[in-house]
Write a protein that holds these residues in place. Structure first.
Motif, PDB file in Angstrom:
ATOM      1  N   VAL A  26       0.938  -1.742  -0.270  1.00 51.52           N
ATOM      2  CA  VAL A  26      -0.251   0.380   0.036  1.00 51.52           C
ATOM      3  C   VAL A  26       0.974   0.499   0.131  1.00 51.52           C
ATOM      4  O   VAL A  26       0.670   2.078  -0.635  1.00 51.52           O
ATOM      5  N   GLN A  27       1.869   1.044   1.300  1.00 50.43           N
ATOM      6  CA  GLN A  27       2.688   2.444   1.137  1.00 50.43           C
ATOM      7  C   GLN A  27       3.994   2.902  -0.570  1.00 50.43           C
ATOM      8  O   GLN A  27       3.525   3.574  -1.105  1.00 50.43           O
ATOM      9  N   PHE A  87       2.249   1.577  -3.076  1.00 48.63           N
ATOM     10  CA  PHE A  87       1.180   2.132  -4.136  1.00 48.63           C
ATOM     11  C   PHE A  87       1.072   3.535  -4.035  1.00 48.63           C
ATOM     12  O   PHE A  87       0.851   4.248  -5.165  1.00 48.63           O
ATOM     13  N   LYS A  88       0.844   3.428  -3.200  1.00 47.48           N
ATOM     14  CA  LYS A  88       0.464   5.170  -2.542  1.00 47.48           C
ATOM     15  C   LYS A  88       1.496   6.237  -3.260  1.00 47.48           C
ATOM     16  O   LYS A  88       1.605   7.746  -3.446  1.00 47.48           O
ATOM     17  N   GLU A  89       2.786   5.495  -3.182  1.00 48.37           N
ATOM     18  CA  GLU A  89       3.714   6.931  -3.569  1.00 48.37           C
ATOM     19  C   GLU A  89       3.889   7.134  -4.956  1.00 48.37           C
ATOM     20  O   GLU A  89       4.300   8.345  -5.444  1.00 48.37           O
ATOM     21  N   LYS A  90       4.080   5.503  -5.607  1.00 47.85           N
ATOM     22  CA  LYS A  90       3.960   5.891  -6.900  1.00 47.85           C
ATOM     23  C   LYS A  90       2.555   6.314  -7.646  1.00 47.85           C
ATOM     24  O   LYS A  90       2.088   7.414  -8.460  1.00 47.85           O
ATOM     25  N   GLU A  91       1.765   6.090  -7.023  1.00 44.06           N
ATOM     26  CA  GLU A  91      -0.124   7.116  -7.486  1.00 44.06           C
ATOM     27  C   GLU A  91       0.356   8.881  -7.170  1.00 44.06           C
ATOM     28  O   GLU A  91       0.166   9.476  -7.776  1.00 44.06           O
ATOM     29  N   LYS A  92       1.241   9.041  -5.891  1.00 41.78           N
ATOM     30  CA  LYS A  92       1.719  10.515  -5.956  1.00 41.78           C
ATOM     31  C   LYS A  92       2.656  10.794  -6.809  1.00 41.78           C
ATOM     32  O   LYS A  92       2.396  12.174  -7.416  1.00 41.78           O
TER      33      LYS A  92
END
Length: 72
Positions: free
Chosen positions: A59-60, A62-67
């Motif tokens: 999740v961390q 994925f969130k970093e990639k999304e950001k």
């Protein structure tokens, strides 16, 4: 000549409001108790923690990639 009923008294436990050492046995030697529990149940602990840590890391990431994807 039958059985005679016997009256039994109930045992009632109460804590004194002035007693300060109610839960000291809980915290006594805590690191050793934790080590003992983990060493006895290390397979169960591994099977519990591995999916949790893996999911959290995913999740961390994925969130970093999304950001970073929405950066420009």
């Amino acid at each position: 000549m039958g059985k005679q009923p016997v009256r039994m008294k109930a045992v009632v436990y109460a804590l004194s409001p002035f007693q300060q050492k109610v839960m000291t046995g809980l915290w006594k030697d805590l690191p050793n108790k934790i080590h003992h529990k983990i060493s006895e149940n290390w397979i169960s602990a591994t099977l519990l923690l591995t999916p949790l840590v893996g999911t959290y890391a995913y999740v961390q990431n994925f969130k970093e990639k999304e950001k970073l994807e929405h950066r420009y």
